[in-house]
Design a protein around this motif. Sequence first.
Motif, PDB file in Angstrom:
ATOM      1  N   GLY A 148       0.837  -1.190   0.000  1.00 32.63           N
ATOM      2  CA  GLY A 148       0.000   0.000   0.000  1.00 32.63           C
ATOM      3  C   GLY A 148       0.873   1.240   0.000  1.00 32.63           C
ATOM      4  N   GLN A 149       0.218   2.383  -0.168  1.00 30.47           N
ATOM      5  CA  GLN A 149       0.965   3.638  -0.242  1.00 30.47           C
ATOM      6  C   GLN A 149       0.788   4.505   0.996  1.00 30.47           C
ATOM      7  N   HIS A 150      -0.253   4.256   1.770  1.00 34.32           N
ATOM      8  CA  HIS A 150      -0.555   5.085   2.935  1.00 34.32           C
ATOM      9  C   HIS A 150      -0.045   4.381   4.185  1.00 34.32           C
TER      10      HIS A 150
ATOM     11  N   PRO B 163      -5.908   0.286   1.589  1.00 36.76           N
ATOM     12  CA  PRO B 163      -5.367  -0.165   2.877  1.00 36.76           C
ATOM     13  C   PRO B 163      -4.513   0.907   3.549  1.00 36.76           C
ATOM     14  N   LEU B 164      -4.590   0.938   4.855  1.00 39.14           N
ATOM     15  CA  LEU B 164      -3.694   1.760   5.655  1.00 39.14           C
ATOM     16  C   LEU B 164      -2.684   0.809   6.273  1.00 39.14           C
ATOM     17  N   LEU B 165      -1.428   1.019   5.967  1.00 39.58           N
ATOM     18  CA  LEU B 165      -0.373   0.192   6.531  1.00 39.58           C
ATOM     19  C   LEU B 165       0.074   0.796   7.853  1.00 39.58           C
ATOM     20  N   ILE B 166       0.234  -0.034   8.855  1.00 41.68           N
ATOM     21  CA  ILE B 166       0.753   0.427  10.142  1.00 41.68           C
ATOM     22  C   ILE B 166       2.171  -0.102  10.272  1.00 41.68           C
ATOM     23  N   ARG B 167       3.118   0.809  10.349  1.00 43.27           N
ATOM     24  CA  ARG B 167       4.528   0.443  10.531  1.00 43.27           C
ATOM     25  C   ARG B 167       4.900   0.844  11.956  1.00 43.27           C
ATOM     26  N   ALA B 168       4.774  -0.114  12.859  1.00 45.22           N
ATOM     27  CA  ALA B 168       5.024   0.133  14.273  1.00 45.22           C
ATOM     28  C   ALA B 168       6.328  -0.518  14.697  1.00 45.22           C
ATOM     29  N   ASP B 169       6.981   0.098  15.644  1.00 51.30           N
ATOM     30  CA  ASP B 169       8.193  -0.483  16.213  1.00 51.30           C
ATOM     31  C   ASP B 169       7.805  -1.716  17.025  1.00 51.30           C
ATOM     32  N   LYS B 170       8.694  -2.685  17.089  1.00 51.98           N
ATOM     33  CA  LYS B 170       8.377  -3.919  17.812  1.00 51.98           C
ATOM     34  C   LYS B 170       8.253  -3.686  19.311  1.00 51.98           C
ATOM     35  N   ALA B 171       8.710  -2.549  19.819  1.00 48.43           N
ATOM     36  CA  ALA B 171       8.581  -2.230  21.238  1.00 48.43           C
ATOM     37  C   ALA B 171       7.188  -1.713  21.590  1.00 48.43           C
ATOM     38  N   VAL B 172       6.364  -1.399  20.592  1.00 45.89           N
ATOM     39  CA  VAL B 172       5.012  -0.900  20.838  1.00 45.89           C
ATOM     40  C   VAL B 172       4.137  -2.072  21.283  1.00 45.89           C
ATOM     41  N   ASP B 173       3.414  -1.896  22.383  1.00 52.32           N
ATOM     42  CA  ASP B 173       2.515  -2.938  22.875  1.00 52.32           C
ATOM     43  C   ASP B 173       1.356  -3.144  21.906  1.00 52.32           C
ATOM     44  N   ALA B 174       0.912  -4.376  21.817  1.00 46.23           N
ATOM     45  CA  ALA B 174      -0.235  -4.689  20.965  1.00 46.23           C
ATOM     46  C   ALA B 174      -1.482  -3.962  21.461  1.00 46.23           C
ATOM     47  N   SER B 175      -1.565  -3.711  22.753  1.00 46.09           N
ATOM     48  CA  SER B 175      -2.725  -2.989  23.288  1.00 46.09           C
ATOM     49  C   SER B 175      -2.771  -1.554  22.777  1.00 46.09           C
ATOM     50  N   ARG B 176      -1.606  -0.970  22.531  1.00 42.33           N
ATOM     51  CA  ARG B 176      -1.553   0.394  21.968  1.00 42.33           C
ATOM     52  C   ARG B 176      -2.122   0.401  20.552  1.00 42.33           C
ATOM     53  N   ILE B 177      -1.738  -0.600  19.762  1.00 46.41           N
ATOM     54  CA  ILE B 177      -2.251  -0.697  18.389  1.00 46.41           C
ATOM     55  C   ILE B 177      -3.734  -1.020  18.416  1.00 46.41           C
TER      56      ILE B 177
END
Length: 116
Positions: free
Chosen positions: A46-48, A80-94
């Motif tokens: 995706g682009q976003h 689609p909206l792609l979420i590029r999160a750091d692996k240190a981010v909790d799944a609950s935050r996402i």
Amino acid sequence: MRESIVPMINVVFLLLIFFLMTAQITPPDPFDITPPESTAETPAEGQHILYISADGNLVYGDLKDDDVFAGFATLGENEPLLIRADKAVDASRIASLLPRLAAAGVRNVKLISSSR
């Protein structure tokens, strides 16, 4: 009589210009992100892209933190909206972002991960 290589140099130069002009260059990430690892065989496309730093900061294009939700108005319904999160981010935050994304009109969310 020797053959001139000038026409070959001209063609190579024109091809170089063509490839440089048509290449899609992606902008750099707003901050360093180490994506989580997965065994997914198909990469998310995706682009976003919504970036989430290890500290929980949000960036979407030029928008930061809570302003990112206003930026999703330009997103198509099926894009689609792609979420590029750091692996240190909790799944609950996402997970806590998903209702806010849905309220902003985002219907298709994909998480970017790195393959093992």
